[in-house]
Write a protein that holds these residues in place. Structure first.
Motif, PDB file in Angstrom:
ATOM      1  N   VAL A 149       0.809  -1.222   0.000  1.00  0.00           N
ATOM      2  CA  VAL A 149       0.000   0.000   0.000  1.00  0.00           C
ATOM      3  C   VAL A 149       0.842   1.271   0.000  1.00  0.00           C
ATOM      4  N   GLY A 150       2.147   1.135   0.104  1.00  0.00           N
ATOM      5  CA  GLY A 150       3.005   2.320   0.056  1.00  0.00           C
ATOM      6  C   GLY A 150       4.355   2.062   0.682  1.00  0.00           C
ATOM      7  N   THR A 151       5.273   2.974   0.427  1.00  0.00           N
ATOM      8  CA  THR A 151       6.626   2.854   0.965  1.00  0.00           C
ATOM      9  C   THR A 151       7.052   4.173   1.572  1.00  0.00           C
ATOM     10  N   TYR A 152       7.571   4.094   2.794  1.00  0.00           N
ATOM     11  CA  TYR A 152       8.198   5.246   3.424  1.00  0.00           C
ATOM     12  C   TYR A 152       9.659   5.247   2.983  1.00  0.00           C
ATOM     13  N   GLY A 153      10.083   6.294   2.300  1.00  0.00           N
ATOM     14  CA  GLY A 153      11.446   6.383   1.800  1.00  0.00           C
ATOM     15  C   GLY A 153      12.420   6.832   2.874  1.00  0.00           C
ATOM     16  N   GLU A 154      13.512   6.110   2.978  1.00  0.00           N
ATOM     17  CA  GLU A 154      14.611   6.453   3.891  1.00  0.00           C
ATOM     18  C   GLU A 154      14.111   6.854   5.276  1.00  0.00           C
ATOM     19  N   VAL A 155      13.223   6.057   5.827  1.00  0.00           N
ATOM     20  CA  VAL A 155      12.574   6.384   7.092  1.00  0.00           C
ATOM     21  C   VAL A 155      13.419   5.996   8.309  1.00  0.00           C
ATOM     22  N   GLY A 156      14.373   5.081   8.144  1.00  0.00           N
ATOM     23  CA  GLY A 156      15.212   4.659   9.262  1.00  0.00           C
ATOM     24  C   GLY A 156      16.676   4.672   8.892  1.00  0.00           C
ATOM     25  N   ARG A 157      17.532   4.968   9.876  1.00  0.00           N
ATOM     26  CA  ARG A 157      18.976   4.948   9.638  1.00  0.00           C
ATOM     27  C   ARG A 157      19.615   3.922  10.565  1.00  0.00           C
ATOM     28  N   LYS A 158      20.313   2.987   9.961  1.00  0.00           N
ATOM     29  CA  LYS A 158      20.996   1.925  10.700  1.00  0.00           C
ATOM     30  C   LYS A 158      22.195   1.484   9.876  1.00  0.00           C
ATOM     31  N   PHE A 159      23.259   1.105  10.535  1.00  0.00           N
ATOM     32  CA  PHE A 159      24.492   0.668   9.875  1.00  0.00           C
ATOM     33  C   PHE A 159      25.048   1.741   8.940  1.00  0.00           C
ATOM     34  N   GLY A 160      24.834   3.009   9.285  1.00  0.00           N
ATOM     35  CA  GLY A 160      25.397   4.099   8.524  1.00  0.00           C
ATOM     36  C   GLY A 160      24.702   4.418   7.215  1.00  0.00           C
ATOM     37  N   ARG A 161      23.499   3.908   7.041  1.00  0.00           N
ATOM     38  CA  ARG A 161      22.750   4.245   5.822  1.00  0.00           C
ATOM     39  C   ARG A 161      21.263   4.320   6.120  1.00  0.00           C
ATOM     40  N   TYR A 162      20.517   4.853   5.172  1.00  0.00           N
ATOM     41  CA  TYR A 162      19.064   4.976   5.303  1.00  0.00           C
ATOM     42  C   TYR A 162      18.378   3.791   4.640  1.00  0.00           C
ATOM     43  N   TRP A 163      17.218   3.415   5.214  1.00  0.00           N
ATOM     44  CA  TRP A 163      16.447   2.274   4.721  1.00  0.00           C
ATOM     45  C   TRP A 163      15.008   2.687   4.478  1.00  0.00           C
ATOM     46  N   ASP A 164      14.403   2.154   3.417  1.00  0.00           N
ATOM     47  CA  ASP A 164      12.984   2.330   3.137  1.00  0.00           C
ATOM     48  C   ASP A 164      12.196   1.250   3.875  1.00  0.00           C
ATOM     49  N   VAL A 165      10.925   1.521   4.138  1.00  0.00           N
ATOM     50  CA  VAL A 165      10.021   0.514   4.692  1.00  0.00           C
ATOM     51  C   VAL A 165       8.777   0.466   3.812  1.00  0.00           C
ATOM     52  N   ALA A 166       8.524  -0.703   3.239  1.00  0.00           N
ATOM     53  CA  ALA A 166       7.312  -0.936   2.449  1.00  0.00           C
ATOM     54  C   ALA A 166       6.213  -1.391   3.396  1.00  0.00           C
ATOM     55  N   TRP A 167       5.011  -0.846   3.229  1.00  0.00           N
ATOM     56  CA  TRP A 167       3.879  -1.198   4.080  1.00  0.00           C
ATOM     57  C   TRP A 167       2.900  -2.066   3.308  1.00  0.00           C
ATOM     58  N   TYR A 168       2.477  -3.133   3.977  1.00  0.00           N
ATOM     59  CA  TYR A 168       1.546  -4.107   3.416  1.00  0.00           C
ATOM     60  C   TYR A 168       0.312  -4.181   4.291  1.00  0.00           C
ATOM     61  N   GLU A 169      -0.835  -4.444   3.659  1.00  0.00           N
ATOM     62  CA  GLU A 169      -2.130  -4.455   4.340  1.00  0.00           C
ATOM     63  C   GLU A 169      -2.891  -5.724   3.976  1.00  0.00           C
ATOM     64  N   LYS A 170      -3.619  -6.251   4.963  1.00  0.00           N
ATOM     65  CA  LYS A 170      -4.448  -7.440   4.741  1.00  0.00           C
ATOM     66  C   LYS A 170      -5.784  -7.232   5.438  1.00  0.00           C
ATOM     67  N   GLU A 171      -6.872  -7.497   4.727  1.00  0.00           N
ATOM     68  CA  GLU A 171      -8.190  -7.473   5.354  1.00  0.00           C
ATOM     69  C   GLU A 171      -8.390  -8.764   6.125  1.00  0.00           C
ATOM     70  N   LEU A 172      -8.923  -8.626   7.337  1.00  0.00           N
ATOM     71  CA  LEU A 172      -9.163  -9.813   8.175  1.00  0.00           C
ATOM     72  C   LEU A 172     -10.650 -10.085   8.294  1.00  0.00           C
TER      73      LEU A 172
END
Length: 172
Positions: A149-172
């Motif tokens: 459903v979307g990606t947060y770009g460069e939302v976290g910094r670890k090991f000296g670089r930035y990382w994106d987080v992709a978000w996934y959704e499921k209907e229950l």
């Protein structure tokens, strides 16, 4: 799918699992960007996390254990998505496997048990944040009906670089 190298039981997590669960999580803290925690935990520091998962309700902890050896192979959780009351019918889910159990079907067994447990709960949606890249986690979530459903770009910094987080959704 039960791994050929182990007979696996999936059950609710208990106090007896605290050390093993902490060791599994700390591997990902030290070695990967999969979690954005940057410092490892002691079992005592993780105790409040463990105690936040009751035996019933929408917030659960499922543990996979090798029946023969007793070794904890991984865990899956459903946690509050956000603290505000209107989010109460949404959960954030995650799965972590011991390094030697990754890619052997343990995550699938854990999610099968977790989602079966959530069937009778007042939960409408499940969300999963996947640090990028992580094709294996994306495949696992897509097999369970999650959609990107979307990606947060460069939302976290670890090991000296930035990382994106992709978000996934499921209907229950």
């Amino acid at each position: 799918m039960v791994p050929s190298w182990a007979e696996v039981q999936v059950r609710s997590g208990t106090e007896d699992d605290l050390t093993a669960l902490t060791e599994i999580y700390n591997h990902y803290v030290r070695e990967t960007p999969i979690t954005f925690d940057t410092a490892t935990f002691t079992p005592e520091e993780r105790r409040p996390w463990l105690c936040s998962y009751p035996e019933d309700g929408p917030h659960r902890l499922k543990v996979a254990q090798d029946v023969r050896s007793g070794r904890v192979l991984g865990y899956a959780t459903s946690s509050p998505f956000r603290a505000k009351a209107a989010y109460s019918t949404s959960v954030e889910v995650t799965v972590y496997c011991a390094a030697e159990a990754a890619g052997r079907g343990v995550g699938t067994l854990l999610y099968e048990a977790l989602f079966k447990t959530l069937e009778g709960e007042d939960v409408h949606r499940a969300y999963a944040g996947i640090a990028q890249p992580n094709a294996a986690s994306e495949r696992l979530h897509e097999r369970f009906g999650f959609r990107h459903v979307g990606t947060y770009g460069e939302v976290g910094r670890k090991f000296g670089r930035y990382w994106d987080v992709a978000w996934y959704e499921k209907e229950l």
